[in-house]
Design a protein around this motif. Structure first.
Motif, mmCIF file in Angstrom:
data_model
loop_
_atom_site.group_PDB
_atom_site.id
_atom_site.type_symbol
_atom_site.label_atom_id
_atom_site.label_comp_id
_atom_site.label_asym_id
_atom_site.label_seq_id
_atom_site.Cartn_x
_atom_site.Cartn_y
_atom_site.Cartn_z
ATOM 1 N N GLU A 244 2.441 23.491 30.548
ATOM 2 C CA GLU A 244 1.469 23.858 31.578
ATOM 3 C C GLU A 244 1.581 25.320 31.998
ATOM 4 O OE1 GLU A 244 -0.989 22.426 32.644
ATOM 5 O OE2 GLU A 244 -0.758 20.304 32.184
ATOM 6 N N TYR A 245 2.544 26.048 31.476
ATOM 7 C CA TYR A 245 2.743 27.417 31.942
ATOM 8 C C TYR A 245 1.821 28.377 31.197
ATOM 9 C CZ TYR A 245 6.717 26.204 34.784
ATOM 10 O OH TYR A 245 7.504 25.673 35.756
ATOM 11 N N SER A 246 1.369 29.386 31.917
ATOM 12 C CA SER A 246 0.539 30.409 31.280
ATOM 13 C C SER A 246 1.015 31.767 31.757
ATOM 14 C CB SER A 246 -0.926 30.194 31.665
ATOM 15 O OG SER A 246 -1.067 30.399 33.046
ATOM 16 N N GLY A 247 0.566 32.807 31.080
ATOM 17 C CA GLY A 247 0.885 34.160 31.516
ATOM 18 C C GLY A 247 2.378 34.396 31.628
ATOM 19 N N MET A 248 2.764 34.999 32.749
ATOM 20 C CA MET A 248 4.154 35.415 32.884
ATOM 21 C C MET A 248 5.088 34.222 33.116
ATOM 22 S SD MET A 248 5.241 38.263 32.308
ATOM 23 C CE MET A 248 6.937 38.717 32.058
ATOM 24 N N GLY A 249 4.555 33.103 33.601
ATOM 25 C CA GLY A 249 5.396 31.926 33.761
ATOM 26 C C GLY A 249 5.957 31.490 32.416
ATOM 27 N N PHE A 250 5.061 31.415 31.436
ATOM 28 C CA PHE A 250 5.525 31.147 30.082
ATOM 29 C C PHE A 250 6.369 32.298 29.563
ATOM 30 C CE2 PHE A 250 4.525 32.406 25.705
ATOM 31 C CZ PHE A 250 5.229 31.429 25.029
ATOM 32 N N GLY A 251 5.937 33.516 29.887
ATOM 33 C CA GLY A 251 6.642 34.701 29.402
ATOM 34 C C GLY A 251 8.112 34.703 29.785
ATOM 35 N N MET A 252 8.404 34.255 31.006
ATOM 36 C CA MET A 252 9.797 34.241 31.455
ATOM 37 C C MET A 252 10.631 33.266 30.627
ATOM 38 S SD MET A 252 11.043 36.206 33.671
ATOM 39 C CE MET A 252 10.166 37.623 33.083
ATOM 40 N N PHE A 253 10.069 32.091 30.306
ATOM 41 C CA PHE A 253 10.804 31.148 29.458
ATOM 42 C C PHE A 253 11.063 31.751 28.082
ATOM 43 C CE2 PHE A 253 9.137 27.832 32.353
ATOM 44 C CZ PHE A 253 10.357 27.322 32.717
ATOM 45 N N TYR A 254 10.018 32.427 27.577
ATOM 46 C CA TYR A 254 10.102 33.040 26.249
ATOM 47 C C TYR A 254 11.170 34.130 26.241
ATOM 48 C CZ TYR A 254 8.023 35.117 22.030
ATOM 49 O OH TYR A 254 7.797 35.603 20.786
ATOM 50 N N VAL A 255 11.121 34.996 27.246
ATOM 51 C CA VAL A 255 12.079 36.097 27.322
ATOM 52 C C VAL A 255 13.496 35.566 27.515
ATOM 53 C CG1 VAL A 255 12.824 37.987 28.812
ATOM 54 C CG2 VAL A 255 10.454 37.845 28.104
ATOM 55 N N SER A 256 13.631 34.525 28.348
ATOM 56 C CA SER A 256 14.974 33.999 28.582
ATOM 57 C C SER A 256 15.538 33.392 27.304
ATOM 58 C CB SER A 256 14.944 32.965 29.703
ATOM 59 O OG SER A 256 14.476 31.736 29.237
ATOM 60 N N GLU A 257 14.670 32.794 26.487
ATOM 61 C CA GLU A 257 15.159 32.252 25.213
ATOM 62 C C GLU A 257 15.659 33.370 24.305
ATOM 63 O OE1 GLU A 257 12.523 29.427 23.147
ATOM 64 O OE2 GLU A 257 13.156 30.448 21.324
ATOM 65 N N PHE A 258 14.892 34.475 24.234
ATOM 66 C CA PHE A 258 15.315 35.606 23.403
ATOM 67 C C PHE A 258 16.645 36.172 23.886
ATOM 68 C CE2 PHE A 258 12.519 37.079 20.117
ATOM 69 C CZ PHE A 258 11.372 36.355 20.332
ATOM 70 N N LEU A 259 16.726 36.370 25.191
ATOM 71 C CA LEU A 259 17.939 36.967 25.743
ATOM 72 C C LEU A 259 19.121 36.012 25.582
ATOM 73 C CD1 LEU A 259 18.987 39.447 27.128
ATOM 74 C CD2 LEU A 259 18.578 38.381 29.310
ATOM 75 N N HIS A 260 18.842 34.704 25.670
ATOM 76 C CA HIS A 260 19.914 33.722 25.516
ATOM 77 C C HIS A 260 20.508 33.793 24.114
ATOM 78 C CE1 HIS A 260 21.271 29.490 27.010
ATOM 79 N NE2 HIS A 260 22.267 30.252 26.662
ATOM 80 N N VAL A 261 19.656 33.934 23.114
ATOM 81 C CA VAL A 261 20.167 34.030 21.744
ATOM 82 C C VAL A 261 21.067 35.251 21.612
ATOM 83 C CG1 VAL A 261 19.558 34.262 19.337
ATOM 84 C CG2 VAL A 261 18.175 32.848 20.808
ATOM 85 N N TRP A 262 20.610 36.380 22.163
ATOM 86 C CA TRP A 262 21.423 37.597 22.096
ATOM 87 C C TRP A 262 22.729 37.411 22.868
ATOM 88 C CZ3 TRP A 262 21.453 41.863 19.300
ATOM 89 C CH2 TRP A 262 22.211 42.944 19.742
#
Lengths: 401, 118
Positions: A244-262
């Motif tokens: 249900e997330y759009s825009g930056m709400g989804f963006g934060m999940f996406y970014v946190s996943e990237f940063l988590h991998v790093w």
């Protein structure tokens, strides 16, 4: 001169003191600025990672990856950022508005908080608390809460299914992960991150290769990436917890996943690959940071590589793999490490002999595991399916008119 | 020592502040035109049937319970690992016994069938 970062911080502290500020206030200000710098470094890393990841994905899938915006597509992440910042954030009807809006913030914070204790170099470390490992485990659990909040508050069946899976998966894989983390703690006799780095002669990947492997697998499951991306399996439950997330709400999940991998890469580098240590890193922190980033990139690349190579597992396979294989194996590794370490200490051997025996013990466990697995499930004879050779194009039969 | 925890406290504020700003910023610069269709629950275009907060498979709950037991017991092992240098052989063996009990507990759960998905 070899330590410009601490030099700057000292200069800054003295500057503030010179302005006549109270000493306590100066400490708070400089610590706050330090925290802001480390957190900002994390966000900047993500911007670079989005490009790196897409380039790696492109190359591994035999295509070019982003190459339109800027030289080599370097401006792609900035274009994405501008786009996602100008997207509307929608909140679905019937959603729990508070939990729905807090969840992406919490997801990002849970990853960023780990950065507080990561040692970038001998003297460049956010804070060297003596319970660093426990702190990482504790803070990492926030991510599960964020995913649960997002899935539950969305008022969407797919999101809720994703949240259930997240509980089963992320929570289960935390058990072998914590056990695997106990091994470097035991070898270093400390939970402080910098102490663990300093204790690594030789690197712990040689002393405890099995623990390193278990940590790699379990932390990949913690991130929720392929082959463990059941919580957002797009072919089954739309997008899982962030449907249900759009825009930056989804963006934060996406970014946190990237940063988590790093961050996982950074943790692997710290716990098993010697962190910032390397020739000359003791005196030159800049060199230490360089070593650290190279080692982190190795861990990051391996995770990305596995992600792009393997298909998704089923949930019963996922949980059986964790509870019936990884957890017993991790417990056995811990027992063997403790016994071998103590008996070698009582006998009193040289460091190189200690390392060799540790490595041999790990290889022995690995070999025994393979034998047991073979005994439980006899090797299925490789089936050769014979196909009828089929001609690619069949010439039409001549018909007589 | 107190400085270290002050840093953690400040870091929590910063780590919550940065994503909060990122989530708040689109409210200023992004368009906001909600309508009834857009706000609907997304289920691949099919109209939603019933409540979203449905009953779920009991296995999820059982796995969470098993996790809870293991996680709490593992926390006890951290001090044991940190003080490993100072421990006599007896204490080390006691720790090993503790882990063995954990293993037996895992076997019990396994035999009980709590780890089966179907």
């Amino acid at each position: 001169m070899g330590d410009p970062i601490n030099l700057i911080s000292q200069w800054f502290t003295n500057l503030l003191l010179g302005w006549g500020l109270a000493e306590n206030l100066v400490i708070v200000i400089s610590l706050a600025i330090g925290a802001a710098i480390v957190a900002t470094l994390g966000m900047i890393t993500v911007i670079a990672l989005i490009w790196v990841e897409r380039k790696i994905a492109g190359r591994l899938q035999d295509r070019l990856g982003p190459n339109r915006a800027g030289p080599y597509g370097l401006l792609q992440p900035f274009a994405d950022m501008i786009k996602i910042f100008t997207k509307e954030i929608t909140t679905p009807d019937g959603a729990d508005k508070v939990a729905f809006n807090i969840a992406p913030v919490l997801a990002m914070a849970s990853v960023l908080l780990i950065w507080a204790v990561i040692p970038f170099a001998a003297t460049v470390v956010g804070t060297n608390i003596n319970v660093g490992v426990l702190y990482i485990v504790a803070v990492g659990s926030f991510g599960v809460i964020a995913v649960l909040m997002a899935g539950w508050s969305s008022n969407n069946k797919f999101a809720l299914l994703g949240a259930f899976r997240a509980v089963a998966q992320m929570v289960s894989y935390e058990v072998p992960m914590v056990i695997a983390l106990l091994v470097p703690v035991l070898l270093a006799r400390s939970m402080g991150m910098n102490d663990i780095v300093a204790a690594q002669t030789p690197w712990f990947i040689i002393l405890a290769p099995l623990a390193a492997l278990i940590f790699l697998i379990t932390s990949m499951a913690e991130v929720g990436r392929a082959p463990f991306d059941l919580i957002e399996a797009e072919s089954e439950i739309v997008a899982g917890f962030h449907t249900e997330y759009s825009g930056m709400g989804f963006g934060m999940f996406y970014v946190s996943e990237f940063l988590h991998v790093w961050t996982i890469g950074a943790l692997i580098a710290t716990f098993f690959l010697g962190g910032w240590s390397g020739p000359g890193a003791e005196n030159l922190p800049i060199l230490g940071i360089l070593y650290f980033y190279i080692k982190t990139f190795i861990g990051y690349f391996v995770i990305t590589w596995i992600r792009l190579s393997l298909p998704r597992v089923r949930i019963d396979q996922l949980l059986a793999f964790n509870w019936k294989f990884l957890t017993p194996l991790a417990l056995v590794v811990l027992i063997v490490t403790a016994i071998v370490d103590k008996s070698l200490e009582m006998v009193g051997v040289e460091r190189w002999a200690y390392a060799l025996i540790m490595l041999a013990a790990n290889l022995l466990i690995g070999w025994a595991t393979v034998l047991i697995l073979k005994a439980i499930e006899p090797a299925r004879a490789r089936q050769r399916v014979e196909f009828e050779p089929r001609p690619v194009a069949v010439a039409p039969k001549p018909t007589d008119n | 020592m107190l400085d270290n925890w002050l840093y953690i406290g400040l870091f929590i504020i910063v780590a919550l502040f940065i994503p909060a700003v990122a989530v708040f910023l689109p409210r200023l610069i992004a368009p906001r035109k909600p309508n009834a269709i857009k706000q609907e629950t997304y289920e691949c275009g099919i109209e939603t049937v019933g409540d979203a907060w449905v009953q779920f498979k009991v296995q999820y709950y059982i796995f969470a319970l098993v996790f809870l037991v293991f996680d709490i017991e593992l926390v006890f092992l951290f001090p044991w690992a940190v003080a490993f240098d100072k421990l006599p052989l007896f204490a080390v063996m006691e720790g090993v016994l503790f882990i063995t009990i954990l293993l037996v507990g895992l076997l019990y759960v396994w035999r009980k069938g709590a780890l089966e998905w179907a």
